[in-house]
Design an enzyme around this catalytic site. Structure first.
Site, PDB file in Angstrom:
ATOM      1  N   THR A   1       0.869  -1.168   0.000  1.00 23.10           N
ATOM      2  CA  THR A   1       0.000   0.000   0.000  1.00 23.10           C
ATOM      3  C   THR A   1       0.907   1.220   0.000  1.00 23.10           C
ATOM      4  OG1 THR A   1      -1.820   1.171   1.067  1.00 23.10           O
ATOM      5  CG2 THR A   1      -0.354  -0.037   2.538  1.00 23.10           C
ATOM      6  N   GLU A   2       0.575   2.201  -0.864  1.00 27.99           N
ATOM      7  CA  GLU A   2       1.535   3.275  -1.126  1.00 27.99           C
ATOM      8  C   GLU A   2       1.772   4.188   0.072  1.00 27.99           C
ATOM      9  OE1 GLU A   2      -1.223   2.569  -2.935  1.00 27.99           O
ATOM     10  OE2 GLU A   2      -2.096   4.382  -3.825  1.00 27.99           O
ATOM     11  N   ASN A   3       0.883   4.130   1.066  1.00 25.72           N
ATOM     12  CA  ASN A   3       1.143   4.920   2.263  1.00 25.72           C
ATOM     13  C   ASN A   3       2.117   4.219   3.209  1.00 25.72           C
ATOM     14  OD1 ASN A   3      -1.212   3.230   2.415  1.00 25.72           O
ATOM     15  ND2 ASN A   3      -1.641   4.073   4.419  1.00 25.72           N
TER      16      ASN A   3
END
Lengths: 232, 229
Positions: free
Chosen positions: A62-64
């Site tokens: 997940t890019e976060n």
């Protein structure tokens, strides 16, 4: 790109209707190789996680800032410090890792992610993607990580309906919406067919409740059968 | 050297009108709410704020926007289900927006903190967000020239800090914190707990204290943090 299609011929699944949303998610999941690092975009692609073997086969990014993301958190599991890119509370699996945003997008742009699955407004026959902005006056633009994902992952899969509610095709000769990325899409999963976007054109991998000939008649972008494009 | 402030008000003292303020967080995860509240109280205005989103609900960044202190937002994803404060200001023409792809936003701040003059990035090539920017084809691929993004101030939230400013974060609340900490002239950090020097395992430090100017303890952001240490 290696094909995971069961055959070298286009499969026309007749005697059934188009895929449901769950069946679409299952179809995408089936085509993601074991051992892949995968990013699932916000919205419909999130459903693909329900059909992936997260325990051993596939690692979700997940890019976060996380690898090894688990399913959505419920009840006591909810932790405001642990969310996915859609800001939904999620869980961590054994072997998970956290990292900051610059690292998260470096692993994306650097070609370390195997597959990302994104939604789309339109995809063109050469794989241009439009999924971030309708361009309508008054709409507040928001891009998030869409452009980074589109050009970063080794394989970019799009999941979308093939036609709008008004009946306009979303697989088009050229996108009319503002682009997210140029020539970046490898596959398009729709309820009526799965398409491969190749340098030599669009190839139909399989159809659901329709035929290649029927699709060819309803789309402006030329499409071919797998066996007619083989070796290209 | 890192100074440990007694209160969030002391931690944000001296922030001037017209500053560029980097604000950590992804949605509310990692959002330094106490420092933002102190900044609203402190009164600095005409700010340019760099943050991934443009506020959620009525607290944190949304409260700073609602107080009319922000002239310009630089962010990747302003529009959300609960971004009504920003939406209203934007539609009324009361705030400027610079939209930057999320990875480019992070990398521009990384470049600022790392002394890089500019970099070629493949993200946004051929899209409206590359219009007017210098491009270059390298090994057959088009790249867009992107410049560093510096802050006068960074406001971030970490989990635990020691008195030398070494920081550890918690789960996905880490997000932009470590990058923003490097990219501002004055880095101000709020933590759940300040510990003595030596209490953090040096192997586990994520942000070394060299990047941290002011540190303030605000207590746990929520119940889940009380159990973790």
């Amino acid at each position: 790109m290696t094909l995971t299609a069961p055959s070298a011929r286009t499969a026309e699944h007749l005697g059934r209707g188009p895929l449901s949303r769950d069946e679409m998610a299952r179809t995408v999941a089936r085509d993601i190789p074991r051992g892949s690092y995968v990013n699932l975009g916000i919205g419909q692609p999130t459903k693909v996680a329900d059909y992936l073997d997260l325990g051993s086969g596939v690692v979700l990014h997940t890019e976060n800032g996380m690898l090894g993301m688990g399913p959505q958190a419920h009840g006591d599991e909810i932790d405001p410090d642990l969310t996915n890119a859609g800001k939904i509370p999620v869980t961590e699996l054994p072997g998970a890792s956290y990292f900051h945003h610059a690292d998260s997008f470096a692993m994306m742009r650097g070609g370390h992610l195997d597959v990302c699955v994104l939604g789309a407004f339109q995809v063109s026959g050469r794989g241009d993607l439009a999924n971030w902005h309708t361009g309508e006056p008054g709409a507040i633009p928001a891009v998030g990580g869409a452009m980074d994902l589109a050009i970063g992952a080794k394989s970019v899969y799009v999941m979308m309906s093939l036609f709008t509610r008004d009946g306009a095709a979303k697989l088009v000769p050229a996108c009319t919406y503002p682009l997210t990325g140029v020539a970046c899409v490898d596959r398009v999963y729709t309820e009526q067919a799965t398409f491969l976007i190749r340098p030599d054109g669009v190839v139909v991998l399989e159809t659901f409740g329709t035929t290649v000939a029927d699709l060819a008649a309803r789309l402006e972008v030329p499409v071919r059968r797998l066996e007619d494009a083989a070796g290209a | 050297m890192t100074a440990v402030a007694a209160t969030p008000a002391e931690a944000v003292a001296g922030i001037r009108d017209g500053s560029t303020v980097l604000i950590g967080g992804f949605g509310m995860a990692g959002m330094p709410v106490e420092l933002i509240d102190a900044l609203i109280e402190q009164g600095a205005g005409d700010l340019t704020v760099v943050s991934n989103n443009a506020g959620n609900g009525d607290t944190g960044l949304a409260a700073l926007l609602a107080a009319g202190r922000v002239r310009k937002m630089i962010c990747s994803f302003p529009r959300q289900s609960d971004s009504y404060v920003f939406d209203g200001l934007y539609r009324a023409g009361k705030i400027e927006l610079e939209l930057v792809p999320q990875g480019t936003l992070a990398e521009r701040m990384r470049a600022a903190g790392a002394g890089i003059g500019a970099f070629y990035c493949p993200t946004s090539a051929g899209t409206p967000l590359a219009e007017g920017k210098e491009t270059r084809v390298i090994d057959g691929r088009e790249y867009v020239l992107e410049y560093p993004l510096r802050g006068d101030v960074a406001l971030i939230r970490a989990h635990i800090g020691d008195r030398m400013g070494n920081l550890v974060y918690r789960k996905t609340a880490r997000n932009f914190g470590p990058v923003m900490a490097t990219a501002a002239a004055l880095t101000v950090v709020q933590v759940s707990r300040v510990v003595e020097v030596g209490a953090l395992d040096p192997e586990n430090v994520v942000t070394p204290g060299i990047y941290v100017d002011r540190l303030v303890e605000v207590g746990p952001a929520h119940a889940a943090q009380q159990e973790a240490s």
